[in-house]
Design a protein around this motif. Structure first.
Motif, mmCIF file in Angstrom:
data_model
loop_
_atom_site.group_PDB
_atom_site.id
_atom_site.type_symbol
_atom_site.label_atom_id
_atom_site.label_comp_id
_atom_site.label_asym_id
_atom_site.label_seq_id
_atom_site.Cartn_x
_atom_site.Cartn_y
_atom_site.Cartn_z
ATOM 1 N N UNK A 85 0.751 -1.059 0.225
ATOM 2 C CA UNK A 85 0.115 -0.020 0.008
ATOM 3 C C UNK A 85 0.916 1.155 0.041
ATOM 4 N N UNK A 86 0.610 2.158 -0.722
ATOM 5 C CA UNK A 86 1.453 3.227 -1.115
ATOM 6 C C UNK A 86 0.724 4.722 -0.529
ATOM 7 N N UNK A 87 1.254 5.583 -0.022
ATOM 8 C CA UNK A 87 0.637 6.611 0.072
ATOM 9 C C UNK A 87 1.616 7.995 -0.270
ATOM 10 N N UNK A 88 1.216 9.031 -0.644
ATOM 11 C CA UNK A 88 1.657 10.147 -1.217
ATOM 12 C C UNK A 88 1.465 11.465 -0.340
ATOM 13 N N UNK A 89 2.498 12.146 -0.089
ATOM 14 C CA UNK A 89 2.586 13.280 0.549
ATOM 15 C C UNK A 89 3.369 14.400 0.036
ATOM 16 N N UNK A 90 2.803 15.652 0.138
ATOM 17 C CA UNK A 90 3.140 16.647 -0.648
ATOM 18 C C UNK A 90 4.267 17.282 0.265
ATOM 19 N N UNK A 91 5.450 17.523 -0.191
ATOM 20 C CA UNK A 91 6.730 17.887 0.813
ATOM 21 C C UNK A 91 7.851 16.751 0.619
ATOM 22 N N UNK A 92 8.929 17.224 1.466
ATOM 23 C CA UNK A 92 9.687 15.981 1.322
ATOM 24 C C UNK A 92 9.856 15.530 2.894
ATOM 25 N N UNK A 93 9.706 14.164 3.103
ATOM 26 C CA UNK A 93 9.552 13.380 4.206
ATOM 27 C C UNK A 93 10.473 12.613 4.238
ATOM 28 N N UNK A 94 11.749 12.425 5.239
ATOM 29 C CA UNK A 94 12.767 11.440 5.296
ATOM 30 C C UNK A 94 12.155 10.636 6.561
ATOM 31 N N UNK A 95 11.219 9.765 6.429
ATOM 32 C CA UNK A 95 10.838 8.806 7.452
ATOM 33 C C UNK A 95 11.102 7.262 7.108
ATOM 34 N N UNK A 96 11.067 6.451 7.754
ATOM 35 C CA UNK A 96 11.288 4.885 7.694
ATOM 36 C C UNK A 96 10.342 4.472 6.687
ATOM 37 N N UNK A 97 9.220 4.882 6.616
ATOM 38 C CA UNK A 97 8.236 4.736 5.597
ATOM 39 C C UNK A 97 8.580 5.031 4.343
ATOM 40 N N UNK A 98 9.405 6.185 3.853
ATOM 41 C CA UNK A 98 9.740 6.865 2.573
ATOM 42 C C UNK A 98 10.273 5.962 1.680
ATOM 43 N N UNK A 99 9.967 6.004 0.660
ATOM 44 C CA UNK A 99 10.216 4.863 -0.638
ATOM 45 C C UNK A 99 10.889 5.792 -1.572
#
Length: 169
Positions: A85-99
Motif C-alpha cells: 500500500x502506497x501513500x503520497x504526501x506533498x513535501x519532502x519527508x525522510x521517514x522509515x516509510x519513505x520509498x
C-alpha cells in the motif's frame, strides 16, 4: 481529473473520488493524503482511497460506507491481503516509510497500517560478483490479469535495498 471536473461531471472512479475527498477535507483543515494498492494479488485490479490524520496517526476512510467509521471500509479485508500500500504526501519527508522523494512529493510505503509486513531485502551483484550500487530492482505484481511492474527501487551504496511488504496471497 481535478476535483471541480469530478463535481461538474457528477461521476468518477475511486481515484477521482479520493482526489475530491482530499480537496474537501483539506479545505476545512483536515490533513488528508492519497493511499492505494497498486495491484491486488487476487484480481487484476487496484484501488485508491483516502487517509486522514487523527490523534492516533494516519488512518483510512472509505467513501460511502454504511458503518460510517474510520478504518472500516468495504476494502478493509482486501487491504489486509495487500502486498503493498502506497501513500503520497506533498513535501519532502525522510521517514522509515519513505520509498522515494521526487518533484516535491514523497511516496511512502504504508502497508503496515493495513496488514502485517515483513522486511524484504534485495542485494544486486554485478557480473564480477561485486555489489552494484544504483541498480534498479523492479517489483512485479502477479495477478489473474498477468504480470505487472509495480514499483522500482534503487540500491544504495552497498548494492542493497529493502522494503516492507505485506503477506499478500
Amino acid at each position: 481529473q481535478p476535483p471541480l471536473v469530478t463535481v461538474r461531471r457528477g461521476y468518477g472512479r475511486c481515484e477521482e473520488m479520493m482526489i475530491l475527498f482530499i480537496a474537501a477535507a483539506r479545505s476545512v483543515g483536515i490533513p488528508a493524503r492519497t493511499a492505494s494498492a497498486p495491484f491486488w494479488s487476487f484480481t487484476d485490479n487496484n484501488h485508491a482511497w483516502t487517509e486522514v490524520w487523527t490523534p492516533d496517526g494516519w488512518t483510512f476512510i472509505g467513501a460511502a460506507e454504511p458503518a460510517n467509521r474510520l478504518a472500516e471500509a468495504w476494502f478493509t479485508r482486501s487491504t489486509q491481503r495487500a502486498l503493498m500500500v502506497l501513500s503520497h504526501a506533498i513535501g519532502v519527508y525522510d521517514t522509515p516509510q519513505t520509498l522515494q522523494m521526487e518533484n516535491g512529493v514523497t511516496t511512502l510505503v504504508t502497508t503496515e497500517i493495513y496488514a502485517p509486513t515483513h522486511m524484504h531485502a534485495f542485494t544486486v551483484l554485478d557480473e564480477q560478483g561485486a555489489h552494484a550500487p544504483g541498480a534498479t530492482v523492479t517489483l512485479y505484481a502477479v495477478t489473474y490479469g498477468g504480470l505487472f511492474p509495480m514499483e522500482e527501487l534503487k540500491t544504495g551504496d552497498d548494492g542493497s535495498v529493502s522494503i516492507p511488504l505485506g503477506r499478500a496471497d
